[in-house]
Structure formats: structure tokens, C-alpha cells
Write a protein that holds these residues in place. Structure first.
Motif, PDB file in Angstrom:
ATOM      1  N   ALA A  37       0.796  -1.594  -0.143  1.00 46.09           N
ATOM      2  CA  ALA A  37       0.251   0.044  -0.329  1.00 46.09           C
ATOM      3  C   ALA A  37       0.817   1.365  -0.124  1.00 46.09           C
ATOM      4  N   VAL A  59     -10.260   0.187  -3.904  1.00 41.73           N
ATOM      5  CA  VAL A  59      -9.676  -0.665  -2.912  1.00 41.73           C
ATOM      6  C   VAL A  59     -10.947  -0.509  -1.543  1.00 41.73           C
ATOM      7  N   GLN A  63     -13.168  -2.945   0.847  1.00 40.81           N
ATOM      8  CA  GLN A  63     -13.383  -3.117   1.923  1.00 40.81           C
ATOM      9  C   GLN A  63     -14.551  -3.618   2.468  1.00 40.81           C
ATOM     10  N   LEU A  94      -5.613  -2.903   2.903  1.00 37.89           N
ATOM     11  CA  LEU A  94      -4.602  -2.539   2.183  1.00 37.89           C
ATOM     12  C   LEU A  94      -5.544  -0.624   2.666  1.00 37.89           C
ATOM     13  N   LEU A  95      -7.361  -0.450   2.369  1.00 38.58           N
ATOM     14  CA  LEU A  95      -7.616   0.899   2.453  1.00 38.58           C
ATOM     15  C   LEU A  95      -6.936   1.649   3.367  1.00 38.58           C
TER      16      LEU A  95
END
Length: 215
Positions: A37, A59, A63, A94-95
């Protein structure tokens, strides 16, 4: 108290093992999320803004998928065990890291970048010596947030044979034995607090002195 001592005498070794599994799953997912990320967030600042926001949007949609749905989705491809659990948690990590990296880099004063360019710095040198140091507090905040989320979500690894403290929690729920629920939930809570405190200290330590003074 006697009940607690008896429980630890019988299940203490198992609790230590499951705690280690839980920590391993969480740290693995967090490490993968960070190494993917952060560079991606930097890269998205070098492309047209609409494209960067489009990727962030994708992304964000990922989520919203239920965690159990992602776990079920990866089973046909990755099987069961810790691998699929780490992959699913990696998706969830990731987010916050990507969004904070993107926002942190974009928030750097353009004048500072121009100054670096005027000093003869290459694009990579400006990222390394100007953008990343100034964006560090925001990036670390995203990593810290992701770590706390992952500690809780890692309990779901138990559903697909990934182990961790979720084994105690779900066994306690299935068998109506509160002591197992507490034996899983309390270490998870303490682990989340430990991540929060540790990464908060790291965030402060990695913040440039100029930003500390401004704060």
C-alpha cells in the motif's frame, strides 16, 4: 481465582500457542499491506488525480465485502489454513494504509518539492528526502489503524483452520463455556492496545522535529 488458575494450568500452553498464531497472522497481513500500500500510494500521486482516486475507490469497495465472504472466496484458490487467512486480512489492511499514504503524500507543500527539484534532486530523491518524511505521521496513522482492525479480524481465521485466539472464542461460544471466550477475547483486546501504544510511539519517533514543533 481458583477457576482461572485451573484453566491456565490446563490450557495455558495452548493459550500461548494460539496467541503466537494470532500475532503471526496479524503481523504477516500488516507487513504485506504496508509493503504494497505505501509504494502504491506514492505511485498514485504521480499519475493523474482522477486515476488515483479511481484506484482508491476500488480498494474502498473491496473493504465493504464481509470478511467471512472474502475468507469463503479464497478457499477454492488457496485452500484452508493460515495462508488464506493472511491473504484475506491483507486485503482489509490495504485501504487505511493506502488512503493515508495517498493523502499524506498529496498534502506535502508543492513549494517544498519545487525546492528539492531546484537543488537537483531526482524524483526518487524528492520522495525519499522530502515527501516521505513529511507524510510519515499520516502514513503511520494508517498503519496503526490497520493493525488494530487486523487484531480483531484475525479471530475469524479460526473459521478456516487458520488458528489464533478465535479458536478459544468460537469454541467457547459453541460449547457455552465463558472461560474460553474470555481466554480468547482478553488477549485480543490487550494485543490491540499493545499495537496502538507501540505504533503511536513509533509514529512520534518518526515524525520530523519541525512537524513536532508545529504541532
Amino acid at each position: 481465582m481458583n477457576t482461572l488458575i485451573e484453566f491456565l494450568e490446563v490450557h495455558g500452553g495452548e493459550m500461548i500457542y494460539l496467541t503466537w498464531q494470532h500475532l503471526y497472522i496479524t503481523l504477516s497481513a500488516l507487513f504485506l499491506g504496508t509493503i504494497v500500500a505505501v509504494p502504491l500510494g506514492i505511485l498514485l500521486n504521480k499519475v493523474p488525480r482522477k486515476f488515483g482516486q479511481f484506484i482508491i475507490g476500488i480498494v474502498s469497495i473491496m473493504q465493504t465485502f464481509p470478511s467471512l465472504a472474502i475468507l469463503a472466496f479464497v478457499i477454492p484458490f488457496l485452500g484452508i489454513g493460515q495462508g488464506p487467512a493472511i491473504f484475506a486480512l491483507f486485503i482489509y489492511s490495504l485501504l487505511p494504509i493506502l488512503r493515508n499514504t495517498y493523502v499524506g503524500i498529496r498534502g506535502v507543500d508543492p513549494a517544498l518539492n519545487e525546492s528539492g527539484k531546484g537543488m537537483g534532486m531526482s524524483a526518487w530523491e524528492r520522495v525519499r528526502h522530502v515527501e516521505l518524511p513529511l507524510a510519515t505521521p499520516v502514513i503511520m496513522s494508517g498503519i496503526r489503524l490497520a493493525s488494530v482492525y487486523l487484531v480483531g479480524w484475525a479471530t475469524l481465521a479460526s473459521y478456516i483452520g487458520g488458528g489464533g485466539l478465535g479458536d478459544f472464542i468460537f469454541n467457547g461460544l459453541n460449547l457455552y463455556q465463558p472461560e474460553f471466550i474470555f481466554a480468547g477475547a482478553i488477549p485480543v483486546t490487550l494485543m490491540a492496545l499493545l499495537f496502538e501504544l507501540t505504533l503511536s510511539k513509533m509514529e512520534k519517533g518518526m515524525t520530523p522535529n519541525g512537524l513536532k514543533a508545529a504541532a
